[in-house]
Enzyme design. Structure first.
Site, short mmCIF file in Angstrom:
data_model
loop_
_atom_site.label_atom_id
_atom_site.label_comp_id
_atom_site.label_asym_id
_atom_site.label_seq_id
_atom_site.Cartn_x
_atom_site.Cartn_y
_atom_site.Cartn_z
N THR A 183 0.83 -1.21 0.00
CA THR A 183 0.00 0.00 0.00
C THR A 183 0.86 1.26 0.00
O THR A 183 0.58 2.23 -0.71
CB THR A 183 -0.93 0.00 1.22
OG1 THR A 183 -1.73 -1.17 1.21
CG2 THR A 183 -1.82 1.23 1.23
N ASP A 234 2.13 -7.57 11.65
CA ASP A 234 3.36 -8.34 11.85
C ASP A 234 4.51 -7.51 12.40
O ASP A 234 5.57 -8.06 12.73
CB ASP A 234 3.82 -8.99 10.53
CG ASP A 234 2.87 -10.05 10.04
OD1 ASP A 234 2.03 -10.50 10.84
OD2 ASP A 234 2.95 -10.43 8.85
#
Length: 517
Positions: A252, A280
């Protein structure tokens, strides 16, 4: 030492560099920085694209003393990586007083506005005499803004996978624009990047977003892929949007960088701000990604459930699979926090099953000692073994990420088969996969505060005319970072750092490596 600097540079060097290279993303004109190029730093600038900036000393009257001559012999290695500014390609943009100057909320703040000289060091621990290293521009409100609140038409888009805190970021961008700057024209782009050219939007205001932070997911919906830069910028231009807030992970943010480049190419007065998102915690440069603390906290529930299950049966072995495609931060921190985990397996640390020092041997020893054990497994660990076992072709999702095979089910079956057929030993396997449950929960108190700071920093940066930047904490202070810096590498667990050593000391598990490795 005073960080008062100016933009003057040797005329001949300035001419030769600007003829061949563009450094528009490194400086913006209101910053009074002195750029000193020594022979080494000239080479460094040309190779890396980063401009080293030399600090000046000051006398008792705080008048900067030019140290250019001394700098040639004594370069302290101060490197400043600035973010683009709209005035780089629109030099005649007018400025306006920041509305925060008249805000009751900020009236009691000693220093309402961030100084243009404030920078943050990427490395906080340095050795005496070592280079000062890379610095980023400090985030926060500026005294002058480049947008009139009534002329702002902002939009917010969320892309990629879910993560605790997305709704909080959306809420605080909307409330920050409205409450702090008086902006009322805010659009939500629905369905990720595709929403730009499918015309799916919703009007956002403080009333609409009032309680969305109490819900997981994203009220704007999300998707992977679908990034057509020209179509997106066409839509931005057609709608008259001049501030774009993009919430998403690595792919993104790369898309956000491409959008900014196209905006710059078309010379549009549009600020593009990125808010990095990944559960993460694998985004480079920043201290931590939002939602990570919530994920670790939620992972504790699954680990506790596994521990209760296995200690209630004979020879119980529990496997808990947690998120972590390329980075094992959730697994590592959840293991350290739990103290009920016997072994943690992450993508960064290869492991093997059979032989001396292997996982099978460790499981047998732990069962003999305690009668049960818990294994925490990051989803990206051991993927090479699973692929070989099932001969599965490599596939990718719409964002270009490798589709992972279920290493949890594979490892569960491997352990069960080994002890049943080879060791002739009955064991009770318990497998728990809470990954989607963890992604979907609302953010906890810490992440809610963190998301507020991220959102407000992005709003302050966009209003101040910065563009093509992302925000995040660097050594506990929020900074504006060039988008390419957070996408050029993935943050991973370093097996040579103390945190992994702490985990090994906590679990007393094998390292699965010999000393040479």
């Amino acid at each position: 030492m005073d960080l008062s600097l100016s933009l003057s540079s040797p005329p001949n060097l300035h001419f030769s560099l600007t003829k061949s290279l563009s450094f528009s993303t490194r400086f913006h004109k209101p910053l009074p920085f002195f750029t000193n190029f020594t022979s080494n730093s000239q080479i460094y600038s040309i190779i890396t694209g980063y401009q080293p900036i030399k600090a000046q000393s000051s006398n008792q009257n705080n008048t900067p003393i030019d140290t250019a001559d001394a700098a040639a012999d004594d370069d302290d290695g101060f490197i400043f990586e600035d973010v683009p500014h709209l005035t780089n390609f629109l030099p005649d943009l007018p400025t306006y007083p920041n509305p925060l100057k008249y805000s009751q909320a900020y009236a009691i703040v000693k220093n309402t506005f961030v100084s243009p000289e404030d920078v943050l060091a990427q490395q906080i621990v340095v050795q005496k005499g070592s280079p000062r290293g890379v610095h980023f521009r400090r985030a926060g409100p500026r005294e002058k803004v480049y947008f009139k609140p009534e002329e702002v038409r902002a939009c917010i888009v969320t892309c990629g996978g879910l993560c605790p805190g997305i709704n909080t970021v959306i809420r605080e961008i909307v409330c920050g624009l409205n409450y702090m700057y008086g902006v009322s024209n805010i659009l939500g782009i629905e369905g990720g990047y595709r929403g730009f050219y499918s015309k799916n939007t919703m009007e956002l205001n403080p009333k609409v977003v009032n309680d969305i932070h109490k819900r997981g997911g994203t009220i704007l919906q999300t998707s992977r892929g679908g990034h057509d830069t020209n179509k997106i910028v066409d839509n931005i231009q057609d709608r008259g949007i001049n501030q774009v807030y993009i919430i998403g992970g690595d792919g993104t943010q790369k898309g956000a960088a491409a959008i900014f480049k196209e905006v710059e190419k078309r010379r549009l007065p549009v600020a593009v701000a990125g808010i990095p998102k990944t559960i993460d915690n694998d985004i480079a440069v920043i201290d931590k990604s939002f939602g990570f603390d919530t994920a670790v906290e939620e992972a504790q529930r699954a680990i506790n459930a596994a521990h209760v299950e296995v200690e209630s049966v004979e020879n119980g072995v529990g496997i808990v699979k947690l998120m972590g495609r390329y980075s094992g931060f959730i697994a590592m921190f959840a293991t350290l926090a739990s103290r009920d985990v016997d072994c943690c397996l992450i993508p960064e640390s290869p492991f093997y099953l059979e032989g001396q020092g292997g996982l099978f041997e460790f499981v047998q020893r732990r069962l003999k000692e305690n009668g049960h054990m818990v294994i925490v497994l990051a989803e990206g660990a051991g993927q090479e073994y699973v692929s070989q076992s099932v001969n599965a072709p490599e596939e990718k999702d719409a964002s270009g990420n490798k589709l992972l095979l279920d290493v949890g089910l594979w490892l569960t079956q491997q352990i069960k088969d080994h002890f049943t057929t080879v060791k002739k030993m009955a064991i009770n396997m318990k497998y728990i996969d809470p990954t989607y449950m963890i992604r979907a929960v609302p953010s906890n108190a810490y992440d809610n505060i963190y998301c507020t700071l991220l959102a407000q920093s992005a709003v302050h940066g966009a209003m101040a005319g910065y563009s093509g930047f992302t925000v995040g904490p660097v050594n506990s202070r929020h900074a504006y970072i060039p988008i390419e810096r957070v996408t050029e590498a993935t943050n991973v667990v370093k097996l040579t750092d103390r945190m992994w050593a702490r985990l090994l000391a906590s679990t007393n598990q094998p390292i699965f490596l010999d000393r040479h490795e």
